[in-house]
Structures are given as structure tokens and as C-alpha cells.
Scaffold this active site. Sequence first.
Site, PDB file in Angstrom:
ATOM      1  N   TYR A  62      42.382 -20.385 154.217  1.00  9.42           N
ATOM      2  CA  TYR A  62      42.790 -20.715 152.846  1.00  9.42           C
ATOM      3  C   TYR A  62      43.031 -22.221 152.770  1.00  9.42           C
ATOM      4  CZ  TYR A  62      43.624 -15.852 151.318  1.00  9.42           C
ATOM      5  OH  TYR A  62      43.493 -14.530 150.952  1.00  9.42           O
ATOM      6  N   SER A 216      44.434 -10.206 143.796  1.00  9.83           N
ATOM      7  CA  SER A 216      43.973 -10.539 142.429  1.00  9.83           C
ATOM      8  C   SER A 216      44.382  -9.493 141.397  1.00  9.83           C
ATOM      9  CB  SER A 216      42.464 -10.768 142.390  1.00  9.83           C
ATOM     10  OG  SER A 216      42.133 -12.016 142.961  1.00  9.83           O
ATOM     11  N   PRO A 217      45.679  -9.151 141.347  1.00 10.69           N
ATOM     12  CA  PRO A 217      46.128  -8.151 140.367  1.00 10.69           C
ATOM     13  C   PRO A 217      46.003  -8.648 138.932  1.00 10.69           C
ATOM     14  CG  PRO A 217      48.005  -9.182 141.446  1.00 10.69           C
ATOM     15  CD  PRO A 217      46.788  -9.645 142.194  1.00 10.69           C
ATOM     16  N   LEU A 218      45.892  -9.974 138.751  1.00  5.86           N
ATOM     17  CA  LEU A 218      45.664 -10.511 137.401  1.00  5.86           C
ATOM     18  C   LEU A 218      44.219 -10.939 137.218  1.00  5.86           C
ATOM     19  CD1 LEU A 218      48.858 -12.746 136.858  1.00  5.86           C
ATOM     20  CD2 LEU A 218      48.403 -10.430 136.011  1.00  5.86           C
ATOM     21  N   ALA A 219      43.340 -10.473 138.116  1.00  2.96           N
ATOM     22  CA  ALA A 219      41.931 -10.875 138.060  1.00  2.96           C
ATOM     23  C   ALA A 219      41.823 -12.405 138.006  1.00  2.96           C
ATOM     24  CB  ALA A 219      41.227 -10.215 136.882  1.00  2.96           C
ATOM     25  N   GLY A 220      42.559 -13.043 138.905  1.00  2.96           N
ATOM     26  CA  GLY A 220      42.503 -14.500 139.017  1.00  2.96           C
ATOM     27  C   GLY A 220      43.157 -15.240 137.855  1.00  2.96           C
ATOM     28  N   GLY A 221      43.970 -14.546 137.061  1.00  4.94           N
ATOM     29  CA  GLY A 221      44.648 -15.170 135.919  1.00  4.94           C
ATOM     30  C   GLY A 221      44.124 -14.656 134.584  1.00  4.94           C
ATOM     31  N   LEU A 223      44.084 -11.717 133.292  1.00  2.00           N
ATOM     32  CA  LEU A 223      44.952 -10.750 132.613  1.00  2.00           C
ATOM     33  C   LEU A 223      46.288 -11.350 132.164  1.00  2.00           C
ATOM     34  CD1 LEU A 223      44.100  -7.657 134.846  1.00  2.00           C
ATOM     35  CD2 LEU A 223      43.399  -8.043 132.465  1.00  2.00           C
ATOM     36  N   LYS A 226      45.690 -15.920 128.903  1.00  2.00           N
ATOM     37  CA  LYS A 226      45.610 -17.329 128.472  1.00  2.00           C
ATOM     38  C   LYS A 226      44.188 -17.792 128.187  1.00  2.00           C
ATOM     39  CE  LYS A 226      45.834 -19.178 133.169  1.00  2.00           C
ATOM     40  NZ  LYS A 226      46.743 -19.809 134.110  1.00  2.00           N
TER      41      LYS A 226
HETATM   42  N1  LIG Z   1      41.863 -10.360 151.059  1.00  2.00           N
HETATM   43  C1  LIG Z   1      41.151 -11.037 150.193  1.00  2.00           C
HETATM   44  O1  LIG Z   1      39.915 -11.038 150.237  1.00  2.00           O
HETATM   45  C2  LIG Z   1      41.853 -11.821 149.122  1.00  2.00           C
HETATM   46  C3  LIG Z   1      41.107 -12.397 148.077  1.00  2.00           C
HETATM   47  C4  LIG Z   1      41.795 -13.101 147.105  1.00  2.00           C
HETATM   48  C5  LIG Z   1      43.184 -13.225 147.178  1.00  2.00           C
HETATM   49  N2  LIG Z   1      43.873 -12.682 148.217  1.00  2.00           N
HETATM   50  C6  LIG Z   1      45.352 -12.806 148.317  1.00  2.00           C
HETATM   51  O2  LIG Z   1      45.923 -12.367 147.092  1.00  2.00           O
HETATM   52  C7  LIG Z   1      46.725 -13.418 146.541  1.00  2.00           C
HETATM   53  C8  LIG Z   1      46.700 -13.318 145.040  1.00  2.00           C
HETATM   54  O3  LIG Z   1      45.352 -13.457 144.571  1.00  2.00           O
HETATM   55  P1  LIG Z   1      45.067 -14.199 143.217  1.00  2.00           P
HETATM   56  O4  LIG Z   1      45.654 -15.571 143.291  1.00  2.00           O
HETATM   57  O5  LIG Z   1      43.632 -14.074 142.907  1.00  2.00           O
HETATM   58  O6  LIG Z   1      45.969 -13.306 142.223  1.00  2.00           O
HETATM   59  P2  LIG Z   1      45.989 -13.184 140.649  1.00  2.00           P
HETATM   60  O7  LIG Z   1      47.351 -12.712 140.312  1.00  2.00           O
HETATM   61  O8  LIG Z   1      44.868 -12.361 140.164  1.00  2.00           O
HETATM   62  O9  LIG Z   1      45.772 -14.666 140.107  1.00  2.00           O
HETATM   63  C9  LIG Z   1      46.753 -15.630 140.326  1.00  2.00           C
HETATM   64  C10 LIG Z   1      46.433 -16.846 139.481  1.00  2.00           C
HETATM   65  O10 LIG Z   1      46.519 -16.519 138.095  1.00  2.00           O
HETATM   66  C11 LIG Z   1      47.193 -17.548 137.391  1.00  2.00           C
HETATM   67  N3  LIG Z   1      48.497 -16.984 136.983  1.00  2.00           N
HETATM   68  C12 LIG Z   1      49.339 -16.258 137.755  1.00  2.00           C
HETATM   69  N4  LIG Z   1      50.395 -15.844 137.047  1.00  2.00           N
HETATM   70  C13 LIG Z   1      50.224 -16.292 135.801  1.00  2.00           C
HETATM   71  C14 LIG Z   1      50.996 -16.170 134.628  1.00  2.00           C
HETATM   72  N5  LIG Z   1      52.136 -15.494 134.617  1.00  2.00           N
HETATM   73  N6  LIG Z   1      50.520 -16.766 133.489  1.00  2.00           N
HETATM   74  C15 LIG Z   1      49.360 -17.444 133.502  1.00  2.00           C
HETATM   75  N7  LIG Z   1      48.587 -17.604 134.591  1.00  2.00           N
HETATM   76  C16 LIG Z   1      49.015 -17.023 135.745  1.00  2.00           C
HETATM   77  C17 LIG Z   1      47.328 -18.702 138.373  1.00  2.00           C
HETATM   78  O11 LIG Z   1      46.135 -19.457 138.415  1.00  2.00           O
HETATM   79  P3  LIG Z   1      45.804 -20.697 137.437  1.00  2.00           P
HETATM   80  O12 LIG Z   1      47.061 -21.472 137.239  1.00  2.00           O
HETATM   81  O13 LIG Z   1      44.727 -21.453 138.128  1.00  2.00           O
HETATM   82  O14 LIG Z   1      45.323 -20.070 136.167  1.00  2.00           O
HETATM   83  C18 LIG Z   1      47.431 -17.970 139.696  1.00  2.00           C
HETATM   84  O15 LIG Z   1      47.083 -18.750 140.800  1.00  2.00           O
HETATM   85  C19 LIG Z   1      46.149 -14.704 147.140  1.00  2.00           C
HETATM   86  O16 LIG Z   1      47.064 -15.778 147.157  1.00  2.00           O
HETATM   87  C20 LIG Z   1      45.809 -14.238 148.542  1.00  2.00           C
HETATM   88  O17 LIG Z   1      46.994 -14.236 149.333  1.00  2.00           O
HETATM   89  C21 LIG Z   1      43.220 -11.973 149.182  1.00  2.00           C
END
Ligand SMILES: NC(=O)c1ccc[n+]([C@@H]2O[C@H](COP(=O)([O-])OP(=O)(O)OC[C@H]3O[C@@H](n4cnc5c(N)ncnc54)[C@H](OP(=O)(O)O)[C@@H]3O)[C@@H](O)[C@H]2O)c1
Length: 375
Positions: A62, A216-221, A223, A226
Amino acid sequence: MRTNLNDYITLGRSGLRVSPLCLGTMTFGTEWGWGAEEKTAREVFDRYVDAGGNFIDTADLYTEGHSEDLLGKFISDRGVRDRVVLATKFTFNGDAGNPNAGGNGRKNIYRALEGSLRRLQTDYIDLYWLHAWDTVTPVEEVISTLNDLVRGGKIRHYGFSDTPAWYVARAQTLAEKEGKERLVALQLEYSLVERNIEREHIPAAQELGLGITPWSPLAGGFLSGKYRRQENTGVGEGRLEKTKDNPAFNQFSDRNWGILDELVTVANEISKSPAQVALNWVATQPGITSTIIGATKMAQLEDNLKSIEFEIPAELRKRLDDLSALEPAHPYKIFNPEMQGMMSGGTRVNPWLAARVYAPPSQQPLSVRAQAPKK
Ligand SMILES: NC(=O)c1ccc[n+]([C@@H]2O[C@H](COP(=O)([O-])OP(=O)(O)OC[C@H]3O[C@@H](n4cnc5c(N)ncnc54)[C@H](OP(=O)(O)O)[C@@H]3O)[C@@H](O)[C@H]2O)c1
């Protein structure tokens, strides 16, 4: 319903107690163009730990290793190594041209682990993840290597991320039969717009004693609500704006916009943010132990931490379930109660078992979900 980060739950069939929300740190460091600087990353880490959070997820590559470097520093500065459940991963290759500097073979696992231990400033990992199936390494080599690392004290537990369910089942069954250390968890993508793990992985995890930690429970943001639909193009500020040209990360499909519209409506009806409702939905789905959240700003973390403090009313949850349900697919579509009746000669089937086995978890009646025995 677990309402606090210190309302710990055991991970799979293990004695490892973790918070219901895990802190993802893929966004610690700006090397990938959409993460957080050190100062914000430290604030996010501190706030999560201060709120009682104990479960931290990273990976060796990472932000090119910077995420582990930062975590090692934060954990050491706070003196919380013993208190946190530290999870990292191996598989990806950071050394072009060297085929054994990646993958899931024994040579890479030992190499990767030494690097992670150094960057994380520790001599053991609590949960070591195989990051993704490399399609070539025999499962026997993987579990024998990880078993040795547990027995040698370098790692405490292990699990698989992004692997086919058949591979998981084969690994767990072999480990059990051979008296080796068993997997305790799976890490997979899961959200209102990505529910494919309901077909195989969730039933497998429930059968095999594995906790699921969704990523990615928020599908990368997406959901969070915004982003705005404009001729199917996202307009907003955040990671997805930067990654939308990569089909693997583009979330801006008609289907997803439709799910987001309903999510925003439901969130407004209960005066919660869309992110809180989307995270709550994932965290309370069958089989889910700890949901991995991510944040690039403190306000996002504060928003997300509140996601486990309420319940989505059943009728609103059903609207989300129905709209995001998977399309029927073979062979799962024939595992229905009607078919079961043809096997049981019309006699009554235990409703919990029938629902667990013959309906995707999201289609199980809430009354059945509530009765589900705790592992
Ligand atoms: N095993 C795997 O293959 C794998 C793959 C991916 C991730 N992961 C793990 O899962 C973790 C979470 O994944 P993810 O970052 O993709 O999760 P996510 O919850 O889908 O997306 C998080 C991103 O959404 C935005 N965000 C989060 N909360 C918000 C809110 N309340 N309001 C507005 N925007 C918000 C931020 O990005 P912005 O500010 O850029 O919009 C944040 O970095 C990673 O850190 C990693 O540890 C594992």
C-alpha cells in the site's frame, strides 16, 4: 447490534477479539495520488484508537510501503503494539523482473513478511493475509508455510483475501484434516453495489468458521453520495474522479446510480448520512464480523464511526436489499425452498437452515437472520 468500537467480537472460530469496524490504511500516504498526508493519517489513527478501535488493516505494498512505515511509527509513538490487532498482506510484487518477489509461494511469503515486520517495527503480525489468489501456488504450500509461521511465532493468525471460495474451502479442509493452523477470516469486496460474495463466499465462511471483513464498503466513496450523475460521469471530489478511467474502479454505472438514489432517499428518511447507512448495511449483513472503513479526512472518519450506532428500520432495509439484489444465476437459482420441498418430501425444513442454505443471505427474512445462531 454492536454500537461501539470496543464492543469486540471474535474473528471467525478464533479467540482473537476485534472491533466491529476495522481501520483500513490503504489511504495512508499520497503515493497513489488519492491518500492522506502523514499529519491527517496520524489524526485518523489516533482518533480510531482513542474511540476504542483495535483492528488495523494494511498491506506490504500500500502506497509503496509507506502505509506500513507510517503505521509502524504511529503504533510505536503511542506504545499500543500490544493493544492493536495488526493485519497486513503479501502477494503483490514490487520488484519488476523478479518473479519470486510476489505471489503466494513460500519464498515470497518469507521475503514479504520480513519487509513488513521491518516497516511496521514489530516482530509479529496478528493477522497475516494472502492478498489475492495468484492462480498457480498449490494450496498445500500456502497453508504449510502459514502454519509454520504461526507455530514459529511470527504471525498469530492468517486469512485469505480475494480468492475463489473453492480455494478457501480446500485450504480449510486440508488444514483441519492435517492438524494445521486453520484460516480465521476472509477479506473481500462487499457493499450495496457489489454483492457477489453472497453466492459462494458468505455461505462458505459460515460453514467453515471464518469471519468476513469486507473492503470498499462505500465502493471507494461512491456510496457517500458526494458524486453526481451527469451523463453517467461522476462529478465530485475524491478518489473515484481520479480512477474512473480504469474499468476495475469505475463505479459510475446506471445500476449503481439507481442504488445510490434509493440509498440517499432512505438515509434522508432516517436523518443519517448515506455513508452511515451504506456502512451499517454491510456491517449488519449475515457473516460479517468487522467492516474495513477508509478515510482521507477526519470528517469522513467521524461520519463513518457513527455508522454502527443505529438500526435501519426493516422496511427501509428491504428497499435497499431488493434494489441491490443479485440477478438470479445458475446453479444458485435452483436452491430454493420449492426445490428443497421436493427433496424433503414436503416435510417442514428447519427455517433457519433452509434460509441460510437456500437463499442468498440478503434475501433471508429478517426474523430468520435474527435467530441465526452465533458462531
Ligand atoms: N484486500 C483487498 O484487495 C483490498 C482492496 C481495497 C481495500 N482494502 C482495504 O479496505 C480498506 C477500505 O477500502 P476503501 O478505502 O476502498 O473503502 P471505502 O469505504 O469504499 O472508501 C473509502 C474512501 O471513500 C471516501 N470516504 C470515506 N468516508 C467518506 C464519507 N463519510 N464521506 C465522503 N467520502 C468518504 C474517501 O475517499 P476520498 O476522500 O478520496 O473520496 C475514503 O478514502 C482499505 O484501506 C484497505 O485496508 C483491501
